[in-house]
Design a protein around this motif. Structure first.
Motif, short mmCIF file in Angstrom:
data_model
loop_
_atom_site.label_atom_id
_atom_site.label_comp_id
_atom_site.label_asym_id
_atom_site.label_seq_id
_atom_site.Cartn_x
_atom_site.Cartn_y
_atom_site.Cartn_z
N HIS A 187 9.50 7.90 107.38
CA HIS A 187 8.62 8.94 107.94
C HIS A 187 7.38 9.11 107.07
O HIS A 187 6.25 9.17 107.57
CB HIS A 187 9.40 10.26 108.02
CG HIS A 187 8.59 11.42 108.52
ND1 HIS A 187 8.36 11.65 109.86
CD2 HIS A 187 7.95 12.43 107.85
CE1 HIS A 187 7.61 12.74 110.01
NE2 HIS A 187 7.35 13.24 108.80
N ASN A 218 3.51 15.11 109.07
CA ASN A 218 4.22 15.61 110.25
C ASN A 218 3.27 15.73 111.44
O ASN A 218 3.63 15.42 112.58
CB ASN A 218 4.86 16.96 109.96
CG ASN A 218 5.96 16.88 108.92
OD1 ASN A 218 6.49 15.81 108.65
ND2 ASN A 218 6.30 18.01 108.32
N ILE A 221 13.10 16.69 108.96
CA ILE A 221 12.09 16.52 107.92
C ILE A 221 11.76 17.88 107.30
O ILE A 221 11.42 18.83 108.00
CB ILE A 221 10.81 15.88 108.48
CG1 ILE A 221 11.10 14.48 109.04
CG2 ILE A 221 9.72 15.82 107.40
CD1 ILE A 221 11.59 13.47 108.03
N ASP A 226 13.13 7.53 111.10
CA ASP A 226 12.70 8.92 111.04
C ASP A 226 13.93 9.81 111.05
O ASP A 226 15.06 9.32 111.10
CB ASP A 226 11.77 9.27 112.21
CG ASP A 226 10.68 10.27 111.83
OD1 ASP A 226 11.02 11.26 111.12
OD2 ASP A 226 9.52 10.08 112.21
#
Length: 422
Positions: free
Chosen positions: A394, A78, A57, A53
């Motif tokens: 992710h 998310n 992001i 991850d």
């Protein structure tokens, strides 16, 4: 409770299987994986450390033909909080200075072992050596035909099917692009696949530089237009350029929407503007009376790299103190605008992920295929490739978790009524 079938035992597929079983403990969940064991590509991520991850992001860290369609999907991923999900499973992590998140042990094998442990605890059936052939839909759900490890043909029926068969990157890990072809067979619109996060081949590589690394700013050009820029370590190879910053630029080379004349421009001194670099070079000359160009680079660049840059600037091989003052501006310009042309991405074996795939507007926010209730596409099957640094995992883990949870909510189709005897 529903029967849920997961096609593919990579990052997205294992997350989907476990999330489904967590959400519906009485569901029958089966994962079909083609390789002899699951998670083969996961074990190689982050050079075996599993960069799972990233703290940064953001939509701009992903390559897709439809950035607008990415926004709600990434928001959903998310919100699923893949990292929090892993921590709830017992994974302790560490974060480096660039925001990359790893298991504290720095062992990808520990992440896979953790997933396998929880899959077994939740009675998820994991079958390896299974090659999916066809999928068909009926009023009672879906039927998937596949070839078993023993070579026989078998059919499983399910209320929900999650397709997590990956892209074409890393064929050494058992991938070949079947996931996207499968999506097309199901009626999905797709973008052409291309190697993403890979090194770049140059038309005229300088083989003498192979193995040399240098900090630089790298810009991707289409003619004179700058399309993207990255800063980091560039690795020179016998075929062209590599390094994370170069691999990031490769994501912009999508067929049909990438540059027509791609070139990379390197700036070997990004902290100085051209005037300051010219002054730096000129100030060295009095310190090097009678010295050859090779001596000019001591303390600045690798000698081989310096000689190649000198040649690129087309300066004569004379003692540096005999050259005119104008030479240092020419050299500074070459150092900040070193051009590498005729670029093509290296092949699938070197690519970390797959660009292209099933168009993002073909799936709902829970990754359900539009118009086909109970059918999902996740991870690398979709037209969404992340930058280096944990962005792809992710997406893979998050999309798998969402699809698994959604599939667990499906109700089994009622059995067809028996006809009355008359």
């Amino acid at each position: 409770m529903p029967n849920i079938l997961i096609l593919g035992g990579g990052a997205a597929g294992l997350a989907a299987g476990l999330a489904a079983a967590q959400s519906a403990p009485r569901a029958q969940v089966v994962v079909l994986e083609r390789s002899p064991r699951p998670g083969k590509k996961l074990l190689a991520t982050g050079n075996g450390r599993c960069n799972l991850d990233n703290t940064g992001i953001a939509p701009e860290r992903y390559f897709t033909a439809d950035p607008a369609a990415l926004l709600p999907l990434l928001d959903a991923v998310n919100a699923a909080d893949p990292l929090g999900w892993f921590r709830a499973l017992g994974l302790y992590t560490r974060t480096d200075e660039a925001g990359r998140i790893y298991p504290y042990s720095n062992q990808a094998a520990d992440v896979l072992a953790l997933l396998e442990h929880h899959l077994a605890q939740h009675h998820v059936q994991l079958r390896t050596g299974c090659t999916v052939r066809t999928l068909s839909q009926s009023r009672s759900g879906y039927a998937v035909q596949f070839e078993t490890a023993e070579g026989s043909t078998e059919t499983l029926r399910a209320d929900a099917v999650i397709c997590a068969m990956g892209g074409a990157a890393g064929p050494q890990f058992g991938t070949d692009g079947f996931g996207t072809r499968f999506a097309a067979q199901c009626g999905g619109r797709t973008e052409p696949l291309y190697p993403c996060l890979t090194a770049l081949q140059c038309a005229k590589p300088n083989k003498t530089l192979a193995g040399i690394r240098a900090k630089a700013a790298a810009s991707l050009l289409d003619g004179s237009r700058v399309l993207a820029a990255e800063t980091g370590e560039v690795q020179f190879t016998d075929y062209g350029l590599s390094g994370i910053c170069i691999m990031q630029l490769s994501g912009h080379l999508a067929p049909g929407r990438g540059p027509k004349r791609p070139a990379v421009e390197l700036d070997l001194f990004p902290m100085l503007d051209e005037a300051a670099l010219t002054a730096l070079f000129a100030a060295r000359v009095p310190l090097l009376p009678g010295k050859a160009p090779a001596d000019f680079w001591t303390g600045l660049l690798n000698p081989k790299l310096g000689r190649a840059l000198w040649a690129a600037a087309k300066l004569p091989e004379k003692p540096v103190d005999t050259l005119p003052d104008a030479a240092w501006q020419v050299l500074a310009n070459a150092a900040k605008h070193w051009l590498f042309e005729g670029l093509t991405p290296c092949g699938w074996k070197q690519a970390q992920t797959t660009g292209g795939g099933l168009l993002l507007d073909e799936v709902e926010d829970d990754f359900q295929f539009k118009g086909c209730p109970g059918l999902y596409f996740v991870g690398e099957t979709l037209d969404c490739a992340g930058s280096c640094g944990g962005y792809n995992l992710h997406w893979a883990f998050g999309s798998g978790i969402l699809a698994g949870r959604s599939a667990a909510k499906r109700r089994p189709a009622p059995a067809p009524r028996k006809k009355r005897k008359t």
